[in-house]
Design a protein around this motif. Structure first.
Motif, PDB file in Angstrom:
ATOM      1  N   SER A 165       0.827  -1.213   0.000  1.00 39.42           N
ATOM      2  CA  SER A 165       0.000   0.000   0.000  1.00 39.42           C
ATOM      3  C   SER A 165       0.856   1.255   0.000  1.00 39.42           C
ATOM      4  N   SER A 166       1.908   1.250   0.819  1.00 36.61           N
ATOM      5  CA  SER A 166       2.779   2.428   0.896  1.00 36.61           C
ATOM      6  C   SER A 166       3.518   2.648  -0.418  1.00 36.61           C
ATOM      7  N   TYR A 167       3.987   1.559  -1.034  1.00 39.26           N
ATOM      8  CA  TYR A 167       4.703   1.698  -2.302  1.00 39.26           C
ATOM      9  C   TYR A 167       3.753   2.145  -3.413  1.00 39.26           C
ATOM     10  N   GLY A 168       2.541   1.599  -3.422  1.00 36.40           N
ATOM     11  CA  GLY A 168       1.566   2.004  -4.420  1.00 36.40           C
ATOM     12  C   GLY A 168       1.207   3.475  -4.301  1.00 36.40           C
ATOM     13  N   THR A 169       1.020   3.953  -3.068  1.00 30.28           N
ATOM     14  CA  THR A 169       0.720   5.371  -2.848  1.00 30.28           C
ATOM     15  C   THR A 169       1.900   6.243  -3.239  1.00 30.28           C
ATOM     16  N   TYR A 170       3.120   5.752  -2.958  1.00 34.08           N
ATOM     17  CA  TYR A 170       4.334   6.477  -3.348  1.00 34.08           C
ATOM     18  C   TYR A 170       4.384   6.692  -4.864  1.00 34.08           C
ATOM     19  N   LEU A 171       4.099   5.640  -5.636  1.00 38.58           N
ATOM     20  CA  LEU A 171       4.147   5.761  -7.093  1.00 38.58           C
ATOM     21  C   LEU A 171       3.184   6.831  -7.594  1.00 38.58           C
ATOM     22  N   VAL A 172       2.033   6.943  -6.942  1.00 40.08           N
ATOM     23  CA  VAL A 172       1.045   7.939  -7.344  1.00 40.08           C
ATOM     24  C   VAL A 172       1.487   9.344  -6.948  1.00 40.08           C
ATOM     25  N   LEU A 173       1.963   9.500  -5.699  1.00 40.44           N
ATOM     26  CA  LEU A 173       2.354  10.821  -5.212  1.00 40.44           C
ATOM     27  C   LEU A 173       3.604  11.361  -5.904  1.00 40.44           C
ATOM     28  N   VAL A 174       4.542  10.477  -6.240  1.00 45.31           N
ATOM     29  CA  VAL A 174       5.802  10.933  -6.813  1.00 45.31           C
ATOM     30  C   VAL A 174       5.653  11.303  -8.287  1.00 45.31           C
ATOM     31  N   LYS A 175       4.540  10.900  -8.906  1.00 39.42           N
ATOM     32  CA  LYS A 175       4.348  11.159 -10.330  1.00 39.42           C
ATOM     33  C   LYS A 175       4.373  12.652 -10.656  1.00 39.42           C
TER      34      LYS A 175
END
Length: 306
Positions: A165-175
């Motif tokens: 979940s944390s990695y998935g959210t990271y991919l979205v936020l870092v975009k």
């Protein structure tokens, strides 16, 4: 005319290949107790800060807006500290099969987060691609056993899911940051903030490391993790996010177990089977469905919405 996204897809394939080999290489270091998990994480983060800062100073020297510091700090927490520490903590309580199966939820979580935070369209093609790719990855991984919840495994499974979940959210936020700045700038700051969160947990274990026991193969294995799994993998992901949707980036995670199996086959550690061939076909089909879209009668690589 839009810039081709083929280089971004090649970068993502390289990331999957790096991680596929990492399963075998990192196990050499941690399996024999040379580096404890949190010590290895801290070593990776410190190396990332040094390498990214050095390359940024020599080749880029790009400045960031103060307004983006908060998002960078959150990306450091989710994409570096929580991502890596939750995974290793969970893996210490559960089995590799459980962890691998739970990680197949990452693209699904990314799709949901992208729709919620970025307003990306949840298309039938994306859903189908994730479903097909996940079925291939699960089929390949599940040869070693089914998902289980015995003893401490339930807590371990939860920690691995929180990691996904944390990695998935990271991919979205870092975009958003990846589209605004150069990739090396983004990962430099993400690792810098991530290090601040990891140091309190990793330093006690790193201080206990007996460096004099390291042989040449161990040092080479550590170097691979620090240079390829850390430096190039995060850099290539950030580069790909500049032109691709987070859901496209995440679907490539399904290639990791497949490439790990191919590498094991090359070294004679596994045998080719119908299940592996079928899994590979499903995984590549899923990646294709998510990564390509139909437009004007032709198949085109999917681009991110800005």
């Amino acid at each position: 005319m839009a810039t081709s996204t083929l280089p971004a897809h090649f970068a993502l394939f390289a990331v999957a290949l790096i991680y596929g080999a990492n399963y075998t290489i990192a196990k050499i270091v941690m399996g024999d107790g040379y580096l404890q998990p949190l010590a290895f994480i801290l070593l990776r983060v410190i190396s990332g800060v040094v390498l990214f800062s050095l390359f940024h100073r020599v080749f880029v020297r790009e400045k960031i807006d103060r307004a983006d510091l908060g998002r960078l700090a959150l990306c450091g927490l989710l994409g570096i500290a929580a991502n890596q520490m939750l995974f290793f903590s969970g893996l210490s309580l559960t089995t590799p099969i459980n962890a691998s199966l739970i990680m197949t939820t990452t693209p699904i979580l990314v799709l949901l987060a992208s729709a919620t935070l970025l307003g990306e369209a949840v298309t039938g093609r994306k859903i189908a691609g994730i479903a097909v790719g996940a079925s291939g990855a699960i089929l390949l991984i599940a040869q070693g056993g089914a998902l289980s919840f015995k003893g401490d495994e339930a807590l371990g499974n939860l920690l691995v899911f929180l990691n996904a979940s944390s990695y998935g959210t990271y991919l979205v936020l870092v975009k958003k940051l990846a589209q605004k700045y150069q990739a090396i700038t983004v990962v430099k700051w993400v690792f810098l903030f991530g290090a601040l969160f990891v140091i309190p947990f990793g330093w006690p274990q790193l201080a206990q490391t007996e460096w004099h026991t390291f042989s040449l193969p161990i040092w080479l294995s550590v170097a691979y993790v620090l240079i390829f799994t850390t430096f190039f993998a995060y850099l290539f992901n950030a580069y790909a996010l500049k032109s691709l949707n987070a859901s496209v980036v995440s679907i490539y995670i399904y290639l990791q177990p497949l490439l790990a199996a191919v590498i094991a086959l090359a070294f004679g550690q596994e045998e080719l089977s119908v299940v592996k061939l079928l899994s590979g076909a499903l995984i590549f089909s899923g990646v294709y469905l998510v990564s390509f879209r139909a437009q004007g009668g032709r198949r085109k690589l999917e681009k991110a919405s800005v």
